[in-house]
Design a protein around this motif. Structure first.
Motif, mmCIF file in Angstrom:
data_model
loop_
_atom_site.group_PDB
_atom_site.id
_atom_site.type_symbol
_atom_site.label_atom_id
_atom_site.label_comp_id
_atom_site.label_asym_id
_atom_site.label_seq_id
_atom_site.Cartn_x
_atom_site.Cartn_y
_atom_site.Cartn_z
ATOM 1 N N MET A 231 18.946 34.790 73.459
ATOM 2 C CA MET A 231 18.983 35.026 74.954
ATOM 3 C C MET A 231 18.844 36.226 75.106
ATOM 4 S SD MET A 231 21.662 32.322 76.738
ATOM 5 C CE MET A 231 20.933 32.666 78.288
ATOM 6 N N THR A 232 17.864 37.005 76.055
ATOM 7 C CA THR A 232 17.594 38.092 76.194
ATOM 8 C C THR A 232 17.885 38.874 77.669
ATOM 9 O OG1 THR A 232 15.393 37.565 77.084
ATOM 10 C CG2 THR A 232 15.721 37.961 74.504
ATOM 11 N N ARG A 233 18.019 40.067 77.518
ATOM 12 C CA ARG A 233 18.200 40.979 78.969
ATOM 13 C C ARG A 233 17.427 42.244 78.709
ATOM 14 N NH1 ARG A 233 23.946 44.018 80.066
ATOM 15 N NH2 ARG A 233 23.417 44.631 82.161
ATOM 16 N N TYR A 234 16.793 42.440 80.040
ATOM 17 C CA TYR A 234 15.952 43.786 80.207
ATOM 18 C C TYR A 234 16.161 44.497 81.293
ATOM 19 C CZ TYR A 234 12.827 41.004 76.789
ATOM 20 O OH TYR A 234 12.567 40.426 75.698
ATOM 21 N N ALA A 235 15.906 45.771 81.105
ATOM 22 C CA ALA A 235 15.760 46.690 82.335
ATOM 23 C C ALA A 235 14.650 46.531 83.362
ATOM 24 C CB ALA A 235 15.895 48.229 81.897
ATOM 25 N N ASP A 236 14.925 46.506 84.495
ATOM 26 C CA ASP A 236 14.115 46.167 85.472
ATOM 27 C C ASP A 236 12.684 47.042 85.118
ATOM 28 O OD1 ASP A 236 16.441 45.804 88.344
ATOM 29 O OD2 ASP A 236 15.797 44.465 86.641
ATOM 30 N N SER A 237 12.962 48.222 84.799
ATOM 31 C CA SER A 237 11.708 49.055 84.367
ATOM 32 C C SER A 237 10.936 48.697 83.436
ATOM 33 C CB SER A 237 12.277 50.408 84.233
ATOM 34 O OG SER A 237 13.116 50.576 83.026
ATOM 35 N N VAL A 238 11.372 47.720 82.595
ATOM 36 C CA VAL A 238 10.399 47.281 81.323
ATOM 37 C C VAL A 238 10.179 45.751 81.630
ATOM 38 C CG1 VAL A 238 11.400 49.236 80.081
ATOM 39 C CG2 VAL A 238 12.283 46.735 79.872
ATOM 40 N N LYS A 239 10.475 45.003 82.461
ATOM 41 C CA LYS A 239 10.515 43.412 82.357
ATOM 42 C C LYS A 239 9.028 43.459 82.667
ATOM 43 C CE LYS A 239 14.869 41.951 84.553
ATOM 44 N NZ LYS A 239 15.690 41.571 85.803
ATOM 45 N N GLY A 240 8.513 42.500 81.853
ATOM 46 C CA GLY A 240 7.147 42.012 81.865
ATOM 47 C C GLY A 240 6.334 42.767 81.052
ATOM 48 N N ARG A 241 6.735 43.950 80.285
ATOM 49 C CA ARG A 241 6.157 45.091 79.479
ATOM 50 C C ARG A 241 6.763 44.795 78.055
ATOM 51 N NH1 ARG A 241 5.693 50.148 80.277
ATOM 52 N NH2 ARG A 241 7.731 50.149 81.502
ATOM 53 N N PHE A 242 7.923 44.730 77.984
ATOM 54 C CA PHE A 242 8.563 44.873 76.677
ATOM 55 C C PHE A 242 9.191 43.638 76.108
ATOM 56 C CE2 PHE A 242 9.910 49.661 76.907
ATOM 57 C CZ PHE A 242 8.652 49.999 77.045
ATOM 58 N N THR A 243 9.208 43.438 75.195
ATOM 59 C CA THR A 243 9.849 42.144 74.648
ATOM 60 C C THR A 243 10.712 42.384 73.238
ATOM 61 O OG1 THR A 243 7.830 40.712 75.232
ATOM 62 C CG2 THR A 243 9.273 39.809 73.563
ATOM 63 N N ILE A 244 11.962 41.899 73.135
ATOM 64 C CA ILE A 244 12.915 42.061 72.438
ATOM 65 C C ILE A 244 12.977 40.903 71.466
ATOM 66 C CG2 ILE A 244 14.906 41.496 73.811
ATOM 67 C CD1 ILE A 244 16.363 43.306 72.057
ATOM 68 N N SER A 245 12.777 40.897 70.217
ATOM 69 C CA SER A 245 12.962 39.814 69.332
ATOM 70 C C SER A 245 13.709 40.101 68.178
ATOM 71 C CB SER A 245 11.643 39.332 68.987
ATOM 72 O OG SER A 245 10.820 40.146 68.201
ATOM 73 N N TRP B 149 27.644 35.968 75.121
ATOM 74 C CA TRP B 149 26.292 35.962 75.652
ATOM 75 C C TRP B 149 25.958 37.062 76.023
ATOM 76 C CZ3 TRP B 149 27.690 30.726 77.941
ATOM 77 C CH2 TRP B 149 27.776 29.683 76.948
ATOM 78 N N VAL B 150 24.645 37.598 75.841
ATOM 79 C CA VAL B 150 24.083 39.072 76.179
ATOM 80 C C VAL B 150 24.431 39.410 77.653
ATOM 81 C CG1 VAL B 150 21.683 38.242 76.887
ATOM 82 C CG2 VAL B 150 22.160 40.590 75.990
ATOM 83 N N GLU B 151 24.323 38.342 78.607
ATOM 84 C CA GLU B 151 24.629 38.691 80.030
ATOM 85 C C GLU B 151 25.818 39.216 80.309
ATOM 86 O OE1 GLU B 151 23.996 34.101 80.667
ATOM 87 O OE2 GLU B 151 24.472 35.081 82.678
ATOM 88 N N TYR B 152 26.873 38.948 79.456
ATOM 89 C CA TYR B 152 28.268 39.461 79.697
ATOM 90 C C TYR B 152 28.718 40.511 78.756
ATOM 91 C CZ TYR B 152 28.431 34.836 81.813
ATOM 92 O OH TYR B 152 28.163 33.453 82.489
#
Length: 125
Positions: free
Chosen positions: A56-70, A103-106
């Protein structure tokens, strides 16, 4: 001891793409959260993206839709694919880890406590 080594930084034109890699040793993909942070002079480190043991992933708002972590568990390697890069993305990028089964969201951005030495990303217009 958990060790992290980043690579893949460099210079790129705005709108271009770049992929960062983080080779890890001494951590378990089953129990650790991994993340990417960035920092510019005079600013605090900013959490960019993170991924937990379940993918499961989490992104900063500034990079959502542009960056992908894997991650590639077999290679103990974390990746950050950066697309549509902007000059505002220019920073030193750090790989980070937190030993937790949560989990990452926590897991808060300020909890990550293992760090690589960083790789510079420069985006020009």
């Amino acid at each position: 001891q958990l060790q992290l080594v980043e690579s893949g930084g460099g210079s790129v034109q705005a709108g271009g793409s770049l992929t960062l890699s983080c080779a890890g040793a001494g951590y378990s993909h089953n129990t650790d959260c991994m993340g990417w942070f960035r920092q510019v002079p005079g600013k605090e480190r900013e959490g960019v993206a993170a991924i937990d043991r379940d993918g499961m992933t989490r992104y900063a708002d500034s990079v959502k839709g542009r960056f992908t972590i894997s991650k590639d568990n077999a290679k103990n390697t974390l990746y950050l694919q950066m697309n549509s890069l902007k000059p505002e993305d220019t920073a030193m990028y750090y790989c980070a880890a937190k030993r937790t089964r949560r989990w990452v969201e926590y897991v808060g951005w300020n909890e990550y406590d293992y760090w690589g030495q960083g790789t510079q990303v420069t985006v020009s217009s």
